[in-house]
Design a protein around this motif. Structure first.
Motif, PDB file in Angstrom:
ATOM      1  N   MET A  29      74.967  72.423  33.400  1.00 20.82           N
ATOM      2  CA  MET A  29      75.349  71.705  32.179  1.00 20.82           C
ATOM      3  C   MET A  29      75.318  72.619  30.961  1.00 20.82           C
ATOM      4  N   TRP A  30      74.233  73.379  30.819  1.00 20.87           N
ATOM      5  CA  TRP A  30      74.111  74.250  29.642  1.00 20.87           C
ATOM      6  C   TRP A  30      75.011  75.475  29.758  1.00 20.87           C
ATOM      7  N   GLY A  31      75.213  75.916  31.000  1.00 24.99           N
ATOM      8  CA  GLY A  31      76.093  77.073  31.192  1.00 24.99           C
ATOM      9  C   GLY A  31      77.488  76.806  30.637  1.00 24.99           C
ATOM     10  N   MET A  36      80.493  77.741  23.368  1.00 22.96           N
ATOM     11  CA  MET A  36      80.541  76.859  22.196  1.00 22.96           C
ATOM     12  C   MET A  36      79.242  76.959  21.400  1.00 22.96           C
ATOM     13  N   TYR A  37      78.110  76.917  22.099  1.00 18.08           N
ATOM     14  CA  TYR A  37      76.816  76.947  21.400  1.00 18.08           C
ATOM     15  C   TYR A  37      76.673  78.250  20.612  1.00 18.08           C
ATOM     16  N   ASN A  38      77.118  79.335  21.246  1.00 16.79           N
ATOM     17  CA  ASN A  38      77.025  80.640  20.574  1.00 16.79           C
ATOM     18  C   ASN A  38      77.895  80.678  19.316  1.00 16.79           C
ATOM     19  N   ILE A  66      61.310  79.758  24.690  1.00 15.13           N
ATOM     20  CA  ILE A  66      61.570  78.898  25.860  1.00 15.13           C
ATOM     21  C   ILE A  66      62.873  78.128  25.661  1.00 15.13           C
ATOM     22  N   GLY A  67      63.838  78.337  26.540  1.00 16.37           N
ATOM     23  CA  GLY A  67      65.164  77.724  26.366  1.00 16.37           C
ATOM     24  C   GLY A  67      65.864  78.451  25.227  1.00 16.37           C
ATOM     25  N   CYS A  68      65.956  79.770  25.391  1.00 15.01           N
ATOM     26  CA  CYS A  68      66.408  80.645  24.280  1.00 15.01           C
ATOM     27  C   CYS A  68      67.889  80.470  23.967  1.00 15.01           C
ATOM     28  N   GLY A  69      68.679  79.932  24.930  1.00 17.67           N
ATOM     29  CA  GLY A  69      70.116  79.811  24.702  1.00 17.67           C
ATOM     30  C   GLY A  69      70.717  81.195  24.457  1.00 17.67           C
ATOM     31  N   PRO A  70      71.654  81.296  23.510  1.00 15.71           N
ATOM     32  CA  PRO A  70      72.306  82.591  23.269  1.00 15.71           C
ATOM     33  C   PRO A  70      71.445  83.546  22.441  1.00 15.71           C
ATOM     34  N   GLY A  71      70.182  83.181  22.233  1.00 11.93           N
ATOM     35  CA  GLY A  71      69.297  84.084  21.481  1.00 11.93           C
ATOM     36  C   GLY A  71      69.406  83.893  19.984  1.00 11.93           C
ATOM     37  N   ARG A  72      69.793  82.703  19.563  1.00  9.94           N
ATOM     38  CA  ARG A  72      69.920  82.409  18.114  1.00  9.94           C
ATOM     39  C   ARG A  72      68.645  82.834  17.390  1.00  9.94           C
ATOM     40  N   LEU A  73      67.479  82.513  17.963  1.00 13.13           N
ATOM     41  CA  LEU A  73      66.202  82.932  17.379  1.00 13.13           C
ATOM     42  C   LEU A  73      65.688  84.208  18.045  1.00 13.13           C
ATOM     43  N   LEU A  87      63.591  83.215  27.637  1.00  9.95           N
ATOM     44  CA  LEU A  87      63.585  82.476  28.913  1.00  9.95           C
ATOM     45  C   LEU A  87      64.610  81.341  28.882  1.00  9.95           C
ATOM     46  N   ASP A  88      65.377  81.219  29.953  1.00 11.82           N
ATOM     47  CA  ASP A  88      66.336  80.115  30.022  1.00 11.82           C
ATOM     48  C   ASP A  88      66.666  79.828  31.485  1.00 11.82           C
ATOM     49  N   VAL A  89      67.110  78.595  31.733  1.00 12.89           N
ATOM     50  CA  VAL A  89      67.468  78.182  33.095  1.00 12.89           C
ATOM     51  C   VAL A  89      68.932  78.502  33.402  1.00 12.89           C
ATOM     52  N   ALA A  90      69.725  78.766  32.369  1.00  5.41           N
ATOM     53  CA  ALA A  90      71.176  78.929  32.567  1.00  5.41           C
ATOM     54  C   ALA A  90      71.569  80.409  32.518  1.00  5.41           C
ATOM     55  N   ALA A  92      74.424  81.703  32.394  1.00  5.72           N
ATOM     56  CA  ALA A  92      75.511  81.943  31.419  1.00  5.72           C
ATOM     57  C   ALA A  92      74.946  82.098  30.009  1.00  5.72           C
ATOM     58  N   MET A  93      73.909  81.327  29.681  1.00  7.33           N
ATOM     59  CA  MET A  93      73.278  81.456  28.357  1.00  7.33           C
ATOM     60  C   MET A  93      72.619  82.834  28.236  1.00  7.33           C
ATOM     61  N   LEU A  94      71.941  83.257  29.307  1.00  6.72           N
ATOM     62  CA  LEU A  94      71.242  84.549  29.247  1.00  6.72           C
ATOM     63  C   LEU A  94      72.222  85.712  29.128  1.00  6.72           C
ATOM     64  N   LEU A 114      64.448  81.311  34.425  1.00  7.01           N
ATOM     65  CA  LEU A 114      63.401  80.450  34.979  1.00  7.01           C
ATOM     66  C   LEU A 114      63.576  79.036  34.447  1.00  7.01           C
ATOM     67  N   ASN A 115      63.366  78.067  35.332  1.00 11.95           N
ATOM     68  CA  ASN A 115      63.319  76.674  34.907  1.00 11.95           C
ATOM     69  C   ASN A 115      61.919  76.429  34.341  1.00 11.95           C
ATOM     70  N   TRP A 116      61.829  76.064  33.066  1.00  9.96           N
ATOM     71  CA  TRP A 116      60.519  75.916  32.431  1.00  9.96           C
ATOM     72  C   TRP A 116      59.663  74.866  33.128  1.00  9.96           C
ATOM     73  N   GLU A 117      60.325  73.880  33.735  1.00  8.35           N
ATOM     74  CA  GLU A 117      59.574  72.846  34.458  1.00  8.35           C
ATOM     75  C   GLU A 117      58.801  73.478  35.624  1.00  8.35           C
ATOM     76  N   ALA A 133      59.557  76.918  21.050  1.00  9.76           N
ATOM     77  CA  ALA A 133      60.385  75.970  21.805  1.00  9.76           C
ATOM     78  C   ALA A 133      61.314  75.317  20.792  1.00  9.76           C
ATOM     79  N   SER A 134      62.518  75.822  20.713  1.00  9.25           N
ATOM     80  CA  SER A 134      63.459  75.339  19.708  1.00  9.25           C
ATOM     81  C   SER A 134      64.567  74.535  20.384  1.00  9.25           C
ATOM     82  N   ARG A 135      64.693  73.275  20.022  1.00  9.54           N
ATOM     83  CA  ARG A 135      65.701  72.373  20.613  1.00  9.54           C
ATOM     84  C   ARG A 135      65.592  72.478  22.136  1.00  9.54           C
ATOM     85  N   SER A 136      64.379  72.398  22.619  1.00 12.65           N
ATOM     86  CA  SER A 136      64.132  72.912  23.963  1.00 12.65           C
ATOM     87  C   SER A 136      63.319  71.955  24.816  1.00 12.65           C
TER      88      SER A 136
HETATM   89  C1  LIG Z   1      69.930  73.343  22.686  1.00 16.53           C
HETATM   90  S1  LIG Z   1      69.785  74.892  23.478  1.00 16.53           S
HETATM   91  C2  LIG Z   1      68.619  75.690  22.397  1.00 16.53           C
HETATM   92  C3  LIG Z   1      68.864  77.164  22.258  1.00 16.53           C
HETATM   93  C4  LIG Z   1      67.925  77.877  21.283  1.00 16.53           C
HETATM   94  N1  LIG Z   1      66.533  77.661  21.598  1.00 16.53           N
HETATM   95  C5  LIG Z   1      68.186  77.488  19.855  1.00 16.53           C
HETATM   96  O1  LIG Z   1      67.291  77.004  19.175  1.00 16.53           O
HETATM   97  O2  LIG Z   1      69.309  77.704  19.386  1.00 16.53           O
HETATM   98  C6  LIG Z   1      68.756  74.474  24.865  1.00 16.53           C
HETATM   99  C7  LIG Z   1      68.574  75.624  25.861  1.00 16.53           C
HETATM  100  O3  LIG Z   1      67.542  75.273  26.773  1.00 16.53           O
HETATM  101  C8  LIG Z   1      67.927  75.680  28.061  1.00 16.53           C
HETATM  102  N2  LIG Z   1      67.250  74.823  29.056  1.00 16.53           N
HETATM  103  C9  LIG Z   1      67.528  73.533  29.376  1.00 16.53           C
HETATM  104  N3  LIG Z   1      66.687  73.100  30.336  1.00 16.53           N
HETATM  105  C10 LIG Z   1      65.864  74.137  30.636  1.00 16.53           C
HETATM  106  C11 LIG Z   1      64.798  74.312  31.563  1.00 16.53           C
HETATM  107  N4  LIG Z   1      64.416  73.337  32.369  1.00 16.53           N
HETATM  108  N5  LIG Z   1      64.166  75.512  31.608  1.00 16.53           N
HETATM  109  C12 LIG Z   1      64.561  76.537  30.784  1.00 16.53           C
HETATM  110  N6  LIG Z   1      65.580  76.431  29.902  1.00 16.53           N
HETATM  111  C13 LIG Z   1      66.222  75.249  29.817  1.00 16.53           C
HETATM  112  C14 LIG Z   1      69.440  75.505  28.089  1.00 16.53           C
HETATM  113  O4  LIG Z   1      70.045  76.285  29.080  1.00 16.53           O
HETATM  114  C15 LIG Z   1      69.808  75.928  26.669  1.00 16.53           C
HETATM  115  O5  LIG Z   1      70.099  77.294  26.613  1.00 16.53           O
END
Ligand SMILES: C[S@@+](CC[C@H](N)C(=O)[O-])C[C@H]1O[C@@H](n2cnc3c(N)ncnc32)[C@H](O)[C@@H]1O
Length: 278
Positions: A29-31, A36-38, A66-73, A87-90, A92-94, A114-117, A133-136
């Motif tokens: 889903m996030w991939g 777009m997110y970037n 945690i859940g770094c996405g495209p590395g915005r932070l 760290l991210d589960v996707a 494509a995001m990494l 890595l899946n944070w769960e 943990a931003s939007r994460s």
């Molecule tokens: C909304 S984006 C936030 C990106 C970034 N932290 C920011 O503030 O712009 C959420 C990110 O969390 C990642 N994510 C979602 N579920 C996750 C999980 N279970 N473990 C690790 N990363 C996860 C997604 O792949 C996505 O890159």
């Protein structure tokens, strides 16, 4: 401490519709949203800098995003700190995150798929000085966040509508079918929930709410349409509707140029990790 209100249950209810969708296959889903997110994150750069200025970051610190996405932070943090684990589960995001790090000349950022769960502190993830943990998904387990940080934890997300997705969707309403029809954020189920959960754990978190948004200057309206069009795909017969949507957020500057701006607000909740009162 057992609090008067079951904030944890409220958090689950508030996040349920979004989480149901995310939990099915977060990597896939996030991939799909990585590009777009970037692009949206690039419109957010000025506001992101403002968020960073409110984080306690030292030059010798190790930072886990945690859940770094495209590395915005993660990418700008790497320019301020000793090292960053993004760290991210996707995957494509990494990939996008690595690309952004390369472009910024950052060499002290390591990506971690890595899946944070499934993260276990001290097993497949080590402690870091500062944890973000931003939007994460990270904010779903406050105990684990507290456990993985040595000096500070920060949780960030939108304090009100529009979120990044809502801002993007406002450009594509009646134009594409990938627009989520969600009601605006409900203040009753906002950052008050996380604050109160932490409070009941014996933590006294700091809360800041800072301006956030998406902005760019363009030489002309046409340039704005061409740039913002890349945030979605739609048939050419929808062009006029798309332009009307974009016009809502454009201000003419008098010399033919214009400024695109959608404003919102982000909260930053922080605390130094401590023994918990559970
Ligand atoms: C909304 S984006 C936030 C990106 C970034 N932290 C920011 O503030 O712009 C959420 C990110 O969390 C990642 N994510 C979602 N579920 C996750 C999980 N279970 N473990 C690790 N990363 C996860 C997604 O792949 C996505 O890159």
């Amino acid at each position: 401490m057992k609090g008067l209100v079951n904030w944890e249950a409220l958090q689950k209810l508030a996040m349920a519709p979004m989480m149901k969708q995310m939990d099915q296959n977060p990597a896939e889903m996030w991939g799909k949203s990585a590009i777009m997110y970037n692009q949206m994150a690039q419109l957010e750069v000025v506001y992101t800098r403002n968020q960073l200025d409110h984080l306690l970051l030292g030059p010798a610190d190790s930072v886990l995003d945690i859940g770094c996405g495209p590395g915005r932070l993660a990418v700008p943090i790497a320019q301020r700190c000793a090292r960053v684990t993004a760290l991210d589960v996707a995957p494509a995001m990494l990939e996008v995150c690595q690309d952004n790090a390369r472009r910024a000349g950052v060499t002290n950022l390591e990506t971690r798929l890595l899946n944070w769960e499934e993260a276990v502190v001290g097993d497949n993830i080590e402690q870091h000085d500062v944890v973000i943990a931003s939007r994460s998904v990270g904010m779903r387990d406050l105990v684990k966040l507290n456990q993985v940080a040595r000096k500070h934890v920060f949780i960030l997300s939108f304090a009100r509508s529009p979120s990044l997705k809502e801002a993007r969707d406002s450009l594509f309403r009646d134009v594409t079918d990938d627009v989520l029809d969600l009601p605006p954020a409900n203040r009753m189920l906002g950052y008050n929930i996380i604050f109160n959960m932490l409070y009941d754990m014996g933590i006294d978190p700091s809360v800041k709410v800072v301006p956030d948004g998406f902005t760019r200057d363009y030489r002309s309206r046409l340039e704005a349409y061409d740039d913002l069009r890349q945030l979605g795909h739609f048939p050419s017969e929808k062009e006029e509707i798309f332009r009307c949507n974009v016009d809502r957020w454009l201000t003419a500057n008098g010399d033919g140029s214009c400024t695109f701006r959608i404003e919102t607000r982000t909260y930053i909740i922080g605390w130094p990790p401590q023994d918990l009162d559970l």
